[in-house]
Write a protein that holds these residues in place. Structure first.
Motif: not given
Length: 267
Positions: A78-87
């Protein structure tokens, strides 16, 4: 399925693709969201798909397509996805893709009938919306001239709703060189102008041939010299009380009017 955390060197490397300089240097960019990832897969542009590990079932269709196409799928915490997202709310699925833009000469070599040309667009969302309009109206390519925002910008890609993968995109740093190349290719240039000598309602004859519509940026419109250099300055009749139209609305109207004329001629 391999699982990457936010501390993974690969995640750190992918996150740097939010910067235009890194995208240019590495020749790749990051897209997010099921629509964009699906469009990237359909176009054969996805090099790797990344999915949040607790949302893989939500994106079954995307992952099945990736598997069928032989595109590697990697999990994210989840934290990796947050790091990649701009939304604000990460969509849970991403793709790494090769850059899309091609030389202007390659576009012109295909003898296109309809081009959308953005002159020095600066707002990523507007570029994405223009690409989407151009795709919907059957334009053969989107051309970005001058000091333009990068169409691989995350907001541009999201605003295009996948259309960034559907039609060629060309960039030319010199506005003058780009317009000259379009003119040499025998394509008539049209610019919108409130005081245009030709009303769009009366432009069917002019629109019957090969056309390039020139659009300026939202803040300043088309440069006066560029507007004057066009073969036709066209006004869009406004029958209500609105002072003017925004860029996306004007582009959609002009491109639709041209597509209508071309479709009628083809029948």
């Amino acid at each position: 399925m391999e699982l990457l955390s936010e501390r993974s060197s690969r995640v750190v490397s992918y996150a740097k693709l939010h910067r235009a300089a890194v995208r240019r240097a590495e020749g790749r960019f990051l897209v997010e969201g099921a629509n964009s990832v699906t469009a990237a897969l359909d176009a054969g542009r996805a090099q790797i798909v990344l999915v949040r590990d607790d949302e893989d079932r939500r994106h079954d269709a995307v992952l099945d397509t990736a598997s069928t196409d032989g595109v590697p799928v990697v999990g994210l915490t989840a934290r990796a996805a947050q790091k990649l997202s701009e939304t604000e709310t990460p969509p849970g699925v991403f793709a790494i893709c090769g850059l899309l833009d091609i030389p202007l000469d390659d576009v012109l070599a295909t003898s296109p009938r309809l081009l959308a040309v953005a002159v020095e667009p600066r707002e990523p969302g507007n570029v994405g919306t223009l690409i989407r309009c151009a795709d919907a109206m059957g334009a053969e390519a989107m051309i970005l001239l001058g000091d333009s925002v990068d169409p691989h910008n995350g907001k541009s890609v999201r605003s295009s709703a996948g259309s960034v993968f559907h039609l060629p995109i060309a960039r030319e740093r010199s506005v003058d060189d780009g317009l000259a190349a379009i003119r040499r290719a025998g394509i008539t240039q049209f610019a919108t102008a409130a005081d245009g000598e030709l009303a769009l309602d009366d432009a069917d004859d002019a629109l019957a041939g090969r056309c390039a519509w020139l659009f300026g940026n939202e803040a300043h419109g088309l440069d006066a010299d560029v507007q004057r250099s066009a073969d036709h300055r066209v006004s869009i009749p406004i029958r209500g009380r609105a002072e003017s139209l925004n860029l996306a609305a004007a582009a959609a109207i002009c491109l639709y009017a041209t597509a209508r004329v071309h479709a009628s001629a083809d029948r």
